[in-house]
Design a protein around this motif. Structure first.
Motif, PDB file in Angstrom:
ATOM      1  N   ALA A  54      -8.614   5.673  15.377  1.00  0.00           N
ATOM      2  CA  ALA A  54      -9.895   5.584  14.684  1.00  0.00           C
ATOM      3  C   ALA A  54     -10.461   4.163  14.731  1.00  0.00           C
ATOM      4  O   ALA A  54     -11.677   3.974  14.796  1.00  0.00           O
ATOM      5  CB  ALA A  54      -9.747   6.050  13.238  1.00  0.00           C
ATOM      6  N   ASN A  55      -9.586   3.161  14.747  1.00  0.00           N
ATOM      7  CA  ASN A  55     -10.037   1.769  14.758  1.00  0.00           C
ATOM      8  C   ASN A  55     -10.319   1.260  16.175  1.00  0.00           C
ATOM      9  O   ASN A  55     -10.562   0.068  16.376  1.00  0.00           O
ATOM     10  CB  ASN A  55      -9.003   0.873  14.077  1.00  0.00           C
ATOM     11  CG  ASN A  55      -7.679   0.821  14.822  1.00  0.00           C
ATOM     12  OD1 ASN A  55      -7.539   1.421  15.880  1.00  0.00           O
ATOM     13  ND2 ASN A  55      -6.717   0.127  14.252  1.00  0.00           N
ATOM     14  N   GLY A  56     -10.269   2.167  17.169  1.00  0.00           N
ATOM     15  CA  GLY A  56     -10.544   1.779  18.540  1.00  0.00           C
ATOM     16  C   GLY A  56      -9.318   1.388  19.321  1.00  0.00           C
ATOM     17  O   GLY A  56      -9.366   1.238  20.536  1.00  0.00           O
ATOM     18  N   GLY A  57      -8.199   1.213  18.642  1.00  0.00           N
ATOM     19  CA  GLY A  57      -6.949   0.855  19.312  1.00  0.00           C
ATOM     20  C   GLY A  57      -6.291   2.084  19.919  1.00  0.00           C
ATOM     21  O   GLY A  57      -6.902   3.146  20.043  1.00  0.00           O
ATOM     22  N   VAL A  58      -5.045   1.920  20.282  1.00  0.00           N
ATOM     23  CA  VAL A  58      -4.277   3.010  20.882  1.00  0.00           C
ATOM     24  C   VAL A  58      -3.156   3.393  19.925  1.00  0.00           C
ATOM     25  O   VAL A  58      -2.487   2.542  19.352  1.00  0.00           O
ATOM     26  CB  VAL A  58      -3.686   2.573  22.239  1.00  0.00           C
ATOM     27  CG1 VAL A  58      -2.791   3.646  22.819  1.00  0.00           C
ATOM     28  CG2 VAL A  58      -4.798   2.231  23.214  1.00  0.00           C
ATOM     29  N   GLU A  59      -2.970   4.684  19.765  1.00  0.00           N
ATOM     30  CA  GLU A  59      -1.849   5.165  18.956  1.00  0.00           C
ATOM     31  C   GLU A  59      -1.028   6.127  19.801  1.00  0.00           C
ATOM     32  O   GLU A  59      -1.527   6.724  20.752  1.00  0.00           O
ATOM     33  CB  GLU A  59      -2.322   5.830  17.666  1.00  0.00           C
ATOM     34  CG  GLU A  59      -3.102   7.093  17.858  1.00  0.00           C
ATOM     35  CD  GLU A  59      -3.552   7.720  16.541  1.00  0.00           C
ATOM     36  OE1 GLU A  59      -3.793   8.933  16.547  1.00  0.00           O
ATOM     37  OE2 GLU A  59      -3.653   7.008  15.524  1.00  0.00           O
ATOM     38  N   PHE A  68       8.270   5.348  26.892  1.00  0.00           N
ATOM     39  CA  PHE A  68       7.702   5.821  28.154  1.00  0.00           C
ATOM     40  C   PHE A  68       6.518   6.717  27.857  1.00  0.00           C
ATOM     41  O   PHE A  68       6.616   7.634  27.054  1.00  0.00           O
ATOM     42  CB  PHE A  68       8.723   6.640  28.938  1.00  0.00           C
ATOM     43  CG  PHE A  68       9.619   5.858  29.838  1.00  0.00           C
ATOM     44  CD1 PHE A  68       9.313   4.575  30.239  1.00  0.00           C
ATOM     45  CD2 PHE A  68      10.778   6.420  30.305  1.00  0.00           C
ATOM     46  CE1 PHE A  68      10.148   3.863  31.086  1.00  0.00           C
ATOM     47  CE2 PHE A  68      11.631   5.723  31.151  1.00  0.00           C
ATOM     48  CZ  PHE A  68      11.306   4.451  31.539  1.00  0.00           C
ATOM     49  N   VAL A  69       5.411   6.452  28.493  1.00  0.00           N
ATOM     50  CA  VAL A  69       4.257   7.351  28.441  1.00  0.00           C
ATOM     51  C   VAL A  69       4.092   7.837  29.868  1.00  0.00           C
ATOM     52  O   VAL A  69       3.615   7.112  30.727  1.00  0.00           O
ATOM     53  CB  VAL A  69       2.983   6.640  27.946  1.00  0.00           C
ATOM     54  CG1 VAL A  69       1.794   7.583  27.982  1.00  0.00           C
ATOM     55  CG2 VAL A  69       3.190   6.104  26.540  1.00  0.00           C
ATOM     56  N   GLY A  70       4.551   9.024  30.138  1.00  0.00           N
ATOM     57  CA  GLY A  70       4.558   9.534  31.499  1.00  0.00           C
ATOM     58  C   GLY A  70       5.763   9.000  32.240  1.00  0.00           C
ATOM     59  O   GLY A  70       6.216   7.896  31.994  1.00  0.00           O
ATOM     60  N   ILE A  71       6.292   9.796  33.106  1.00  0.00           N
ATOM     61  CA  ILE A  71       7.463   9.406  33.871  1.00  0.00           C
ATOM     62  C   ILE A  71       7.106   9.563  35.339  1.00  0.00           C
ATOM     63  O   ILE A  71       6.516  10.561  35.735  1.00  0.00           O
ATOM     64  CB  ILE A  71       8.685  10.263  33.491  1.00  0.00           C
ATOM     65  CG1 ILE A  71       9.020  10.012  32.028  1.00  0.00           C
ATOM     66  CG2 ILE A  71       9.868   9.955  34.373  1.00  0.00           C
ATOM     67  CD1 ILE A  71      10.141  10.846  31.480  1.00  0.00           C
ATOM     68  N   SER A  72       7.462   8.579  36.131  1.00  0.00           N
ATOM     69  CA  SER A  72       7.070   8.557  37.531  1.00  0.00           C
ATOM     70  C   SER A  72       8.287   8.409  38.429  1.00  0.00           C
ATOM     71  O   SER A  72       9.278   7.781  38.061  1.00  0.00           O
ATOM     72  CB  SER A  72       6.116   7.379  37.756  1.00  0.00           C
ATOM     73  OG  SER A  72       5.929   7.148  39.121  1.00  0.00           O
TER      74      SER A  72
END
Length: 179
Positions: free
Chosen positions: A54-59, A91-95
């Protein structure tokens, strides 16, 4: 003291002895510090995603994926396995790019990880298979000659990115010097 008066105490003590693993794992209820490498009670893998706050950041949010793990469910990976296998909880996504890092492959293929952390090994086994690589073979090659295993992965076309005729030059450059 009669048995009926002891019954509540006995039931309470029995309740305390129930292992916490009997609780259901629901991905959406997990924190970002345990989401990655967890498996919901449904048998589906949990995955960490980012969303705009909501504050524009990333959660970070933990979500249930559609990937079903055949032989495991209701599982949160241990910190020991996360460390032994060289993976990170955030990890956000695994490659498959991770296979190109010799340090990662060495940790994943180490006996401590490979023989004791079936959840992480299963995940990367499937990821490698999707790239046309058989993880046990890659690990065997990695144990024998770490540099050669990476060259073979790249030259097989299984690794992401363009593969050129230069792969023979790369193999020759990384091959052990004749004695």
């Amino acid at each position: 003291m009669s048995f009926s008066s002891k019954l509540p105490l006995v039931l309470f003590l029995c309740f305390l002895s129930i292992p916490a693993s009997l609780a259901e794992v629901v991905c959406e209820e997990l924190g970002k510090d345990v989401c990655a490498f967890s498996i919901a009670s449904s048998g589906k893998r949990c995955l960490l995603e980012t969303a705009k706050a909501a504050n524009g950041g990333v959660e970070y949010q933990c979500r249930t994926s559609e990937v079903v793990v055949e032989r495991m469910a209701n599982y949160i990976e241990t910190d020991q396995c996360v460390e032994a296998c060289g993976v990170e909880r955030k990890f956000v996504g695994i490659s498959s790019d991770a296979f190109l890092e010799p340090q990662f492959t060495a940790k994943l293929c180490s006996p401590t990880c490979y023989h004791n952390c079936p959840n992480i090994v299963d995940l990367y086994f499937n990821l490698a298979a999707g790239e046309g690589v058989f993880l046990p073979d890659l690990c065997e090659k990695q144990r024998r000659n770490p540099h050669r295993s990476m060259v073979e992965l790249v030259s097989s076309g299984a690794a992401p990115g363009p593969v050129s005729d230069a792969s023979e030059d790369i193999q020759a450059a990384l091959a052990p010097a004749p004695q």
